[in-house]
Design a protein around this motif. Sequence first.
Motif, short mmCIF file in Angstrom:
data_model
loop_
_atom_site.label_atom_id
_atom_site.label_comp_id
_atom_site.label_asym_id
_atom_site.label_seq_id
_atom_site.Cartn_x
_atom_site.Cartn_y
_atom_site.Cartn_z
N ILE A 25 47.53 38.10 43.63
CA ILE A 25 47.53 39.02 44.76
C ILE A 25 47.79 38.19 46.01
CG2 ILE A 25 46.15 40.62 46.15
CD1 ILE A 25 46.65 41.68 43.32
N THR A 26 48.73 38.62 46.83
CA THR A 26 49.00 37.95 48.11
C THR A 26 48.66 38.92 49.23
OG1 THR A 26 50.79 36.68 47.08
CG2 THR A 26 50.72 36.72 49.50
N TYR A 27 47.82 38.45 50.14
CA TYR A 27 47.37 39.25 51.28
C TYR A 27 48.28 39.01 52.48
CZ TYR A 27 43.34 40.26 48.45
OH TYR A 27 42.53 40.70 47.42
N PRO A 28 48.21 39.86 53.50
CA PRO A 28 49.10 39.73 54.66
C PRO A 28 49.00 38.38 55.39
CG PRO A 28 48.06 41.88 54.69
CD PRO A 28 47.41 41.09 53.59
N ASN A 29 47.87 37.70 55.26
CA ASN A 29 47.70 36.40 55.91
C ASN A 29 48.23 35.25 55.05
OD1 ASN A 29 45.74 36.37 53.93
ND2 ASN A 29 44.03 35.98 55.31
N GLY A 30 48.80 35.57 53.88
CA GLY A 30 49.35 34.55 53.00
C GLY A 30 48.37 34.00 51.99
N LYS A 31 47.07 34.31 52.15
CA LYS A 31 46.09 33.85 51.17
C LYS A 31 46.25 34.63 49.87
CE LYS A 31 42.47 32.05 54.17
NZ LYS A 31 41.01 32.09 54.44
N ILE A 32 45.83 33.99 48.78
CA ILE A 32 46.05 34.58 47.46
C ILE A 32 44.75 34.71 46.67
CG2 ILE A 32 48.43 33.75 47.34
CD1 ILE A 32 47.43 31.48 45.52
N TYR A 33 44.84 35.52 45.64
CA TYR A 33 43.76 35.68 44.67
C TYR A 33 44.42 35.73 43.29
CZ TYR A 33 39.91 37.68 42.00
OH TYR A 33 38.93 37.90 41.06
N ILE A 34 43.93 34.92 42.37
CA ILE A 34 44.41 34.92 40.99
C ILE A 34 43.37 35.62 40.13
CG2 ILE A 34 45.07 33.50 39.00
CD1 ILE A 34 47.00 33.12 41.35
N GLY A 35 43.82 36.53 39.28
CA GLY A 35 42.89 37.24 38.41
C GLY A 35 43.50 37.57 37.07
N LYS A 36 42.68 38.16 36.23
CA LYS A 36 43.13 38.58 34.90
C LYS A 36 42.84 40.06 34.73
CE LYS A 36 38.82 37.63 32.58
NZ LYS A 36 37.97 36.51 32.88
N ASP A 37 43.62 40.67 33.88
CA ASP A 37 43.40 42.07 33.53
C ASP A 37 43.66 42.18 32.04
OD1 ASP A 37 43.28 44.79 33.19
OD2 ASP A 37 44.74 45.27 34.74
N LEU A 38 42.64 42.52 31.30
CA LEU A 38 42.76 42.60 29.84
C LEU A 38 43.35 43.92 29.38
CD1 LEU A 38 39.35 40.93 28.90
CD2 LEU A 38 41.60 39.85 29.13
N THR A 39 43.62 44.84 30.32
CA THR A 39 44.17 46.14 29.97
C THR A 39 45.52 46.42 30.63
OG1 THR A 39 43.05 47.26 31.79
CG2 THR A 39 41.85 47.09 29.70
N ASP A 40 45.98 45.52 31.51
CA ASP A 40 47.25 45.65 32.23
C ASP A 40 47.35 46.98 32.98
OD1 ASP A 40 49.74 44.95 33.19
OD2 ASP A 40 50.80 45.57 31.39
N SER A 41 46.29 47.28 33.75
CA SER A 41 46.28 48.50 34.55
C SER A 41 47.07 48.29 35.83
CB SER A 41 44.83 48.87 34.89
OG SER A 41 44.82 49.89 35.86
N ILE A 42 48.01 49.15 36.10
CA ILE A 42 48.82 49.03 37.32
C ILE A 42 47.97 49.17 38.57
CG2 ILE A 42 49.42 51.48 37.48
CD1 ILE A 42 52.28 50.47 38.27
N ASN A 43 46.82 49.81 38.46
CA ASN A 43 45.97 50.10 39.61
C ASN A 43 44.82 49.11 39.77
OD1 ASN A 43 45.49 51.78 41.86
ND2 ASN A 43 43.79 52.74 40.77
N TYR A 44 44.79 48.04 38.99
CA TYR A 44 43.70 47.06 39.10
C TYR A 44 44.14 45.90 39.99
CZ TYR A 44 39.96 43.87 37.93
OH TYR A 44 38.89 43.01 38.00
N PHE A 45 43.35 45.61 41.01
CA PHE A 45 43.69 44.57 41.97
C PHE A 45 42.61 43.50 42.07
CE2 PHE A 45 46.45 48.02 43.07
CZ PHE A 45 47.64 47.38 43.39
N GLY A 46 41.82 43.37 41.04
CA GLY A 46 40.88 42.27 40.97
C GLY A 46 39.53 42.54 41.56
N SER A 47 38.72 41.48 41.52
CA SER A 47 37.35 41.59 42.00
C SER A 47 37.05 40.53 43.06
CB SER A 47 36.38 41.47 40.82
OG SER A 47 36.61 40.25 40.13
#
Length: 95
Positions: free
Chosen positions: A7-29
């Motif tokens: 996930i890339t936020y507007p300030n350029g910072k990122i978040y790396i995550g996993k999704d075991l169900t590949d939900s298009i609507n999941y954006f992490g925790s």
Amino acid sequence: MKVIYKITYPNGKIYIGKDLTDSINYFGSADSKIIEKDFTREQQRDFTIRKEILWESDTASDQEVNRKEVEYINLFKSNDPEIGYNQWPKLKRLK
């Protein structure tokens, strides 16, 4: 399908995550309280983030996905508060 995403936020910072169900609507925790400190209320009114799939597998075990997630967090250094929002694994700073 199991995926590792960035996930890339507007300030350029990122978040790396996993999704075991590949939900298009999941954006992490990622911790919302930490993220919201980086944005004014006005900036939060029109907020666009980007989700990229970095890796996917339909055969990997959950344990393999967990290892892959840590690998990508370390690769992108998203656990460095200057770069990203991952809180784990803790960043190892050289003394």
